[in-house]
Scaffold this motif. Sequence first.
Motif, PDB file in Angstrom:
ATOM      1  N   VAL A   1       0.943  -1.177   0.101  1.00 55.64           N
ATOM      2  CA  VAL A   1      -0.009  -0.064  -0.018  1.00 55.64           C
ATOM      3  C   VAL A   1       0.912   1.211   0.139  1.00 55.64           C
ATOM      4  CG1 VAL A   1      -1.731   1.348   1.171  1.00 55.64           C
ATOM      5  CG2 VAL A   1      -2.034  -1.076   1.284  1.00 55.64           C
ATOM      6  N   VAL A   2       0.800   2.036  -0.856  1.00 55.19           N
ATOM      7  CA  VAL A   2       1.572   3.356  -1.136  1.00 55.19           C
ATOM      8  C   VAL A   2       0.569   4.364  -0.607  1.00 55.19           C
ATOM      9  CG1 VAL A   2       2.916   4.929  -2.515  1.00 55.19           C
ATOM     10  CG2 VAL A   2       3.082   2.472  -2.602  1.00 55.19           C
ATOM     11  N   VAL A   3       0.577   5.057   0.404  1.00 53.91           N
ATOM     12  CA  VAL A   3      -0.314   6.157   0.910  1.00 53.91           C
ATOM     13  C   VAL A   3       0.534   7.615   0.225  1.00 53.91           C
ATOM     14  CG1 VAL A   3      -1.379   7.408   2.749  1.00 53.91           C
ATOM     15  CG2 VAL A   3      -0.960   4.851   2.853  1.00 53.91           C
ATOM     16  N   GLY A   4      -0.164   8.053  -0.726  1.00 51.04           N
ATOM     17  CA  GLY A   4       0.315   9.458  -1.361  1.00 51.04           C
ATOM     18  C   GLY A   4       1.177   8.892  -2.648  1.00 51.04           C
TER      19      GLY A   4
ATOM     20  N   THR B   1      -2.606  -1.206 -10.971  1.00 48.83           N
ATOM     21  CA  THR B   1      -2.433  -0.612  -9.502  1.00 48.83           C
ATOM     22  C   THR B   1      -3.877  -0.248  -9.285  1.00 48.83           C
ATOM     23  OG1 THR B   1      -0.172   0.322  -9.817  1.00 48.83           O
ATOM     24  CG2 THR B   1      -1.712   1.376  -8.329  1.00 48.83           C
ATOM     25  N   GLY B   2      -4.295  -0.503  -8.018  1.00 48.69           N
ATOM     26  CA  GLY B   2      -5.634  -0.136  -7.647  1.00 48.69           C
ATOM     27  C   GLY B   2      -5.612   1.311  -6.971  1.00 48.69           C
ATOM     28  N   TRP B   3      -6.489   2.294  -7.390  1.00 49.69           N
ATOM     29  CA  TRP B   3      -6.402   3.726  -6.801  1.00 49.69           C
ATOM     30  C   TRP B   3      -7.598   3.914  -5.784  1.00 49.69           C
ATOM     31  CZ3 TRP B   3      -2.079   6.434  -7.092  1.00 49.69           C
ATOM     32  CH2 TRP B   3      -0.852   6.122  -8.124  1.00 49.69           C
ATOM     33  N   VAL B   4      -7.174   4.561  -4.833  1.00 54.67           N
ATOM     34  CA  VAL B   4      -8.080   4.754  -3.714  1.00 54.67           C
ATOM     35  C   VAL B   4      -7.969   6.464  -3.478  1.00 54.67           C
ATOM     36  CG1 VAL B   4      -8.996   4.116  -1.440  1.00 54.67           C
ATOM     37  CG2 VAL B   4      -8.062   2.506  -2.924  1.00 54.67           C
ATOM     38  N   PRO B   5      -8.981   6.855  -3.089  1.00 57.37           N
ATOM     39  CA  PRO B   5      -9.149   8.499  -2.890  1.00 57.37           C
ATOM     40  C   PRO B   5      -8.562   8.509  -1.187  1.00 57.37           C
ATOM     41  CG  PRO B   5     -11.251   7.754  -3.165  1.00 57.37           C
ATOM     42  CD  PRO B   5     -10.596   6.755  -3.646  1.00 57.37           C
ATOM     43  N   PHE B   6      -7.638   9.420  -0.919  1.00 55.12           N
ATOM     44  CA  PHE B   6      -7.553   9.624   0.585  1.00 55.12           C
ATOM     45  C   PHE B   6      -6.963  10.998   0.770  1.00 55.12           C
ATOM     46  CE2 PHE B   6      -4.144   9.577   3.934  1.00 55.12           C
ATOM     47  CZ  PHE B   6      -4.961   9.052   5.000  1.00 55.12           C
ATOM     48  N   ASP B   7      -7.804  11.440   1.687  1.00 56.02           N
ATOM     49  CA  ASP B   7      -7.489  13.038   2.136  1.00 56.02           C
ATOM     50  C   ASP B   7      -7.124  12.917   3.575  1.00 56.02           C
ATOM     51  OD1 ASP B   7      -7.425  15.627   2.843  1.00 56.02           O
ATOM     52  OD2 ASP B   7      -9.596  15.783   2.381  1.00 56.02           O
ATOM     53  N   ALA B   8      -5.589  13.082   3.832  1.00 56.53           N
ATOM     54  CA  ALA B   8      -5.189  12.848   5.115  1.00 56.53           C
ATOM     55  C   ALA B   8      -5.647  13.771   6.024  1.00 56.53           C
ATOM     56  CB  ALA B   8      -3.438  12.887   4.928  1.00 56.53           C
ATOM     57  N   ALA B   9      -6.140  15.134   5.748  1.00 54.49           N
ATOM     58  CA  ALA B   9      -6.516  15.951   6.564  1.00 54.49           C
ATOM     59  C   ALA B   9      -7.932  15.694   7.120  1.00 54.49           C
ATOM     60  CB  ALA B   9      -6.537  17.305   6.033  1.00 54.49           C
ATOM     61  N   SER B  10      -8.651  14.727   6.363  1.00 53.83           N
ATOM     62  CA  SER B  10      -9.996  14.587   6.959  1.00 53.83           C
ATOM     63  C   SER B  10      -9.966  13.559   7.879  1.00 53.83           C
ATOM     64  CB  SER B  10     -10.804  14.136   5.875  1.00 53.83           C
ATOM     65  OG  SER B  10     -10.297  12.640   5.616  1.00 53.83           O
TER      66      SER B  10
ATOM     67  N   PHE C   1       0.447  19.820  10.314  1.00 58.44           N
ATOM     68  CA  PHE C   1       0.536  18.627  11.130  1.00 58.44           C
ATOM     69  C   PHE C   1      -0.554  17.650  10.864  1.00 58.44           C
ATOM     70  CE2 PHE C   1       0.263  16.530  15.398  1.00 58.44           C
ATOM     71  CZ  PHE C   1       1.544  16.217  15.532  1.00 58.44           C
ATOM     72  N   ALA C   2      -1.594  18.117  10.622  1.00 55.74           N
ATOM     73  CA  ALA C   2      -2.719  17.111  10.214  1.00 55.74           C
ATOM     74  C   ALA C   2      -2.555  16.206   9.071  1.00 55.74           C
ATOM     75  CB  ALA C   2      -4.078  18.045   9.863  1.00 55.74           C
ATOM     76  N   VAL C   3      -1.923  16.710   8.107  1.00 55.16           N
ATOM     77  CA  VAL C   3      -1.658  16.116   6.828  1.00 55.16           C
ATOM     78  C   VAL C   3      -0.211  15.262   7.170  1.00 55.16           C
ATOM     79  CG1 VAL C   3      -1.059  16.145   4.368  1.00 55.16           C
ATOM     80  CG2 VAL C   3      -2.867  17.601   5.316  1.00 55.16           C
ATOM     81  N   ASN C   4       0.712  15.985   7.232  1.00 54.04           N
ATOM     82  CA  ASN C   4       2.056  15.399   7.267  1.00 54.04           C
ATOM     83  C   ASN C   4       2.366  14.435   8.385  1.00 54.04           C
ATOM     84  OD1 ASN C   4       2.430  17.243   4.967  1.00 54.04           O
ATOM     85  ND2 ASN C   4       4.066  18.448   5.917  1.00 54.04           N
ATOM     86  N   ALA C   5       1.707  14.573   9.788  1.00 55.32           N
ATOM     87  CA  ALA C   5       2.155  13.799  10.709  1.00 55.32           C
ATOM     88  C   ALA C   5       0.719  12.923  10.930  1.00 55.32           C
ATOM     89  CB  ALA C   5       2.261  14.627  11.992  1.00 55.32           C
TER      90      ALA C   5
ATOM     91  N   VAL D   1      -1.119   8.634  11.206  1.00 56.16           N
ATOM     92  CA  VAL D   1      -1.885   8.006  12.420  1.00 56.16           C
ATOM     93  C   VAL D   1      -3.256   7.513  11.787  1.00 56.16           C
ATOM     94  CG1 VAL D   1      -3.085   8.396  14.491  1.00 56.16           C
ATOM     95  CG2 VAL D   1      -0.909   9.281  14.045  1.00 56.16           C
ATOM     96  N   THR D   2      -4.058   8.088  10.805  1.00 58.75           N
ATOM     97  CA  THR D   2      -5.073   7.899  10.303  1.00 58.75           C
ATOM     98  C   THR D   2      -5.071   6.471   9.417  1.00 58.75           C
ATOM     99  OG1 THR D   2      -6.075  10.260  10.240  1.00 58.75           O
ATOM    100  CG2 THR D   2      -7.080   8.727   8.470  1.00 58.75           C
TER     101      THR D   2
END
Length: 243
Positions: free
Chosen positions: A9-12, A48-57, A102-106, A110-111
């Motif tokens: 899994v590649v997040v980003g 590759t399977g693509w999935v939307p992900f908003d880290a800030a959410s 901080f919400a996105v990068n760190a 966690v999310t």
Amino acid sequence: MGGGQDLAVVVGGSGAIGRSVVSELRTRGLSVIATHHGQHPGDTGDGTGWVPFDAASGDASGLRAAVDAAPDRLAVVVFTVGVASSKRQVAETPTEEFARLFAVNALGLVTAWQALAARARAGAARIVVVSSDTVRVAGAGNGAYTASKAGLEALALTLAKEEARNGVRVNVVAPSLVASPQAEQILAMKGVTDVDAHYAGLPAGRALTVEEVAGVIAGLGCDPVWDYATGTVVRLIFDSGAR
């Protein structure tokens, strides 16, 4: 994706480094689920399977569902999400920018981890977290980004200790400047008008390439030589030894 392959899994995965990591992992025979933020990358033609992900959410339900539906052992997780700062000094940087980075990068780690932890533990996965050498350098005008990446590294090293009993290994790759469209945007914000000249003035006479960084990430995630490693920060810098 068929059964029998290990899953990464590649997040980003839609960023410059992320796309190169996806390619490296597929070359090594892994099936890949990658996340994108914003426009869907479309059919990349490589499975590759693509999935939307908003880290800030704070919401990774779509990522969790996609991974839970995959039949393969989750063997590798790469977190390479990141947004840049406005390059203002701390006194001029809105506190909202610190909170957003901080919400996105760190906290994005966690999310993602909370969504993937069960499968990662079951597969004794290797986790590779992409940080930045800015944590070591801590240059002026980059406080929000540096602080968020320092937080990211602290979280990754904490995970390495917490998850060791589950056979999960967590390591960090922290590159210096990488030649990419994002790097050019950041340099422009700093007032750099001749990117090539800036790269030539770096200690190595050039910036890192996305392929070089992706190769290290994929190696940490897959190569047997790194079986023992966890809680390690690999800083990709050029040091001439001169003092």
